[in-house]
Design a protein around this motif. Sequence first.
Motif, PDB file in Angstrom:
ATOM      1  N   ASP A 231      -5.973  -1.950  -6.123  1.00 32.71           N
ATOM      2  CA  ASP A 231      -6.503  -3.313  -6.101  1.00 32.71           C
ATOM      3  C   ASP A 231      -5.942  -4.164  -4.962  1.00 32.71           C
ATOM      4  O   ASP A 231      -6.293  -5.331  -4.846  1.00 32.71           O
ATOM      5  CB  ASP A 231      -6.268  -3.999  -7.448  1.00 32.71           C
ATOM      6  CG  ASP A 231      -4.800  -4.003  -7.850  1.00 32.71           C
ATOM      7  OD1 ASP A 231      -3.955  -3.506  -7.083  1.00 32.71           O
ATOM      8  OD2 ASP A 231      -4.503  -4.501  -8.954  1.00 32.71           O
ATOM      9  N   SER A 232      -5.065  -3.607  -4.129  1.00 35.15           N
ATOM     10  CA  SER A 232      -4.551  -4.323  -2.965  1.00 35.15           C
ATOM     11  C   SER A 232      -4.187  -3.300  -1.898  1.00 35.15           C
ATOM     12  O   SER A 232      -4.109  -2.097  -2.174  1.00 35.15           O
ATOM     13  CB  SER A 232      -3.314  -5.145  -3.341  1.00 35.15           C
ATOM     14  OG  SER A 232      -2.212  -4.284  -3.592  1.00 35.15           O
ATOM     15  N   TRP A 233      -3.936  -3.792  -0.696  1.00 35.08           N
ATOM     16  CA  TRP A 233      -3.570  -2.884   0.396  1.00 35.08           C
ATOM     17  C   TRP A 233      -2.291  -2.137   0.044  1.00 35.08           C
ATOM     18  O   TRP A 233      -2.187  -0.935   0.267  1.00 35.08           O
ATOM     19  CB  TRP A 233      -3.397  -3.641   1.711  1.00 35.08           C
ATOM     20  CG  TRP A 233      -3.067  -2.704   2.829  1.00 35.08           C
ATOM     21  CD1 TRP A 233      -3.949  -2.031   3.616  1.00 35.08           C
ATOM     22  CD2 TRP A 233      -1.753  -2.286   3.248  1.00 35.08           C
ATOM     23  NE1 TRP A 233      -3.273  -1.224   4.503  1.00 35.08           N
ATOM     24  CE2 TRP A 233      -1.922  -1.364   4.300  1.00 35.08           C
ATOM     25  CE3 TRP A 233      -0.472  -2.600   2.840  1.00 35.08           C
ATOM     26  CZ2 TRP A 233      -0.844  -0.765   4.950  1.00 35.08           C
ATOM     27  CZ3 TRP A 233       0.606  -1.989   3.484  1.00 35.08           C
ATOM     28  CH2 TRP A 233       0.407  -1.090   4.525  1.00 35.08           C
ATOM     29  N   HIS A 234      -1.305  -2.832  -0.520  1.00 28.51           N
ATOM     30  CA  HIS A 234      -0.023  -2.208  -0.832  1.00 28.51           C
ATOM     31  C   HIS A 234      -0.165  -1.109  -1.877  1.00 28.51           C
ATOM     32  O   HIS A 234       0.397  -0.026  -1.728  1.00 28.51           O
ATOM     33  CB  HIS A 234       0.988  -3.257  -1.306  1.00 28.51           C
ATOM     34  CG  HIS A 234       1.343  -4.235  -0.242  1.00 28.51           C
ATOM     35  ND1 HIS A 234       2.098  -3.898   0.850  1.00 28.51           N
ATOM     36  CD2 HIS A 234       1.022  -5.543  -0.085  1.00 28.51           C
ATOM     37  CE1 HIS A 234       2.244  -4.943   1.631  1.00 28.51           C
ATOM     38  NE2 HIS A 234       1.591  -5.955   1.092  1.00 28.51           N
TER      39      HIS A 234
ATOM     40  N   GLN B 258     -11.884   7.450   0.225  1.00 31.22           N
ATOM     41  CA  GLN B 258     -11.874   5.989   0.196  1.00 31.22           C
ATOM     42  C   GLN B 258     -10.569   5.481  -0.413  1.00 31.22           C
ATOM     43  O   GLN B 258      -9.974   6.147  -1.256  1.00 31.22           O
ATOM     44  CB  GLN B 258     -13.066   5.470  -0.614  1.00 31.22           C
ATOM     45  CG  GLN B 258     -14.417   5.896  -0.054  1.00 31.22           C
ATOM     46  CD  GLN B 258     -14.612   5.432   1.390  1.00 31.22           C
ATOM     47  OE1 GLN B 258     -14.405   4.266   1.704  1.00 31.22           O
ATOM     48  NE2 GLN B 258     -15.003   6.349   2.257  1.00 31.22           N
ATOM     49  N   PRO B 259     -10.126   4.294   0.000  1.00 35.32           N
ATOM     50  CA  PRO B 259      -8.895   3.730  -0.568  1.00 35.32           C
ATOM     51  C   PRO B 259      -9.018   3.524  -2.075  1.00 35.32           C
ATOM     52  O   PRO B 259     -10.100   3.267  -2.587  1.00 35.32           O
ATOM     53  CB  PRO B 259      -8.754   2.377   0.139  1.00 35.32           C
ATOM     54  CG  PRO B 259      -9.642   2.446   1.322  1.00 35.32           C
ATOM     55  CD  PRO B 259     -10.727   3.422   0.997  1.00 35.32           C
TER      56      PRO B 259
ATOM     57  N   SER C 210      -2.958   0.501  -2.625  1.00 36.24           N
ATOM     58  CA  SER C 210      -3.788   1.538  -2.015  1.00 36.24           C
ATOM     59  C   SER C 210      -2.956   2.435  -1.105  1.00 36.24           C
ATOM     60  O   SER C 210      -3.087   3.668  -1.126  1.00 36.24           O
ATOM     61  CB  SER C 210      -4.928   0.891  -1.231  1.00 36.24           C
ATOM     62  OG  SER C 210      -5.709   1.864  -0.614  1.00 36.24           O
ATOM     63  N   HIS C 211      -2.093   1.830  -0.310  1.00 37.94           N
ATOM     64  CA  HIS C 211      -1.243   2.599   0.606  1.00 37.94           C
ATOM     65  C   HIS C 211      -0.280   3.492  -0.176  1.00 37.94           C
ATOM     66  O   HIS C 211      -0.086   4.669   0.170  1.00 37.94           O
ATOM     67  CB  HIS C 211      -0.472   1.643   1.528  1.00 37.94           C
ATOM     68  CG  HIS C 211       0.397   2.349   2.510  1.00 37.94           C
ATOM     69  ND1 HIS C 211      -0.107   3.047   3.589  1.00 37.94           N
ATOM     70  CD2 HIS C 211       1.742   2.484   2.565  1.00 37.94           C
ATOM     71  CE1 HIS C 211       0.894   3.575   4.270  1.00 37.94           C
ATOM     72  NE2 HIS C 211       2.031   3.246   3.663  1.00 37.94           N
TER      73      HIS C 211
ATOM     74  N   GLU D 250      -2.170   6.414  -1.630  1.00 41.29           N
ATOM     75  CA  GLU D 250      -2.471   7.351  -0.538  1.00 41.29           C
ATOM     76  C   GLU D 250      -1.252   8.207  -0.212  1.00 41.29           C
ATOM     77  O   GLU D 250      -1.370   9.425  -0.058  1.00 41.29           O
ATOM     78  CB  GLU D 250      -2.931   6.578   0.700  1.00 41.29           C
ATOM     79  CG  GLU D 250      -3.061   7.406   1.957  1.00 41.29           C
ATOM     80  CD  GLU D 250      -4.230   8.372   1.975  1.00 41.29           C
ATOM     81  OE1 GLU D 250      -4.312   9.175   2.926  1.00 41.29           O
ATOM     82  OE2 GLU D 250      -5.065   8.355   1.053  1.00 41.29           O
TER      83      GLU D 250
END
Length: 161
Positions: A92-95, A88-89, A97-98, A101
Amino acid sequence: NVDQCVGLRPGPALPDPTWGWSFPRVERLIASMGIDLRVQGRDAFYHPTEDYIQVPPPGLFFQPIHWTRTVLHEAGHATKHPSRLNRQPRGDSWHVSHAIEEIIVELATAYILAHLRIFLTAAGPSYIAAWLPYAKAEPSFIFRLAPEARAIAEYVLAFEK
């Protein structure tokens, strides 16, 4: 593009994109994972909804290690799939999280390459260092991510036959 500039000498010759190296051990590993490996195009990525990895032909890479590293890196991303580790990601934000990852997967790639006795150039550490600011993290942050990277590496290497 050097051809579009006035007064510049031509740069180094690009590799022949039709020439390929053979990496049977890595290719068998990816096939054993059940991941569709598509060697095409100019971009490397994992497509999560269609569950495939795309990498450019080996001849587009200046050194064989970079093709191998790229394939294994994308295989690390593929462990997010529900049929694999269902990761799972994080963040606290897409950036963020990316970035997390990318750091986790690059650490896993280093573990896998070391196990396969394929030794990295400086590309791995510099890639990780480039993502740390986006993860809003200090360098020691990677030690907190290392167990997840190890889980990815162990999962991938379990398919080695």
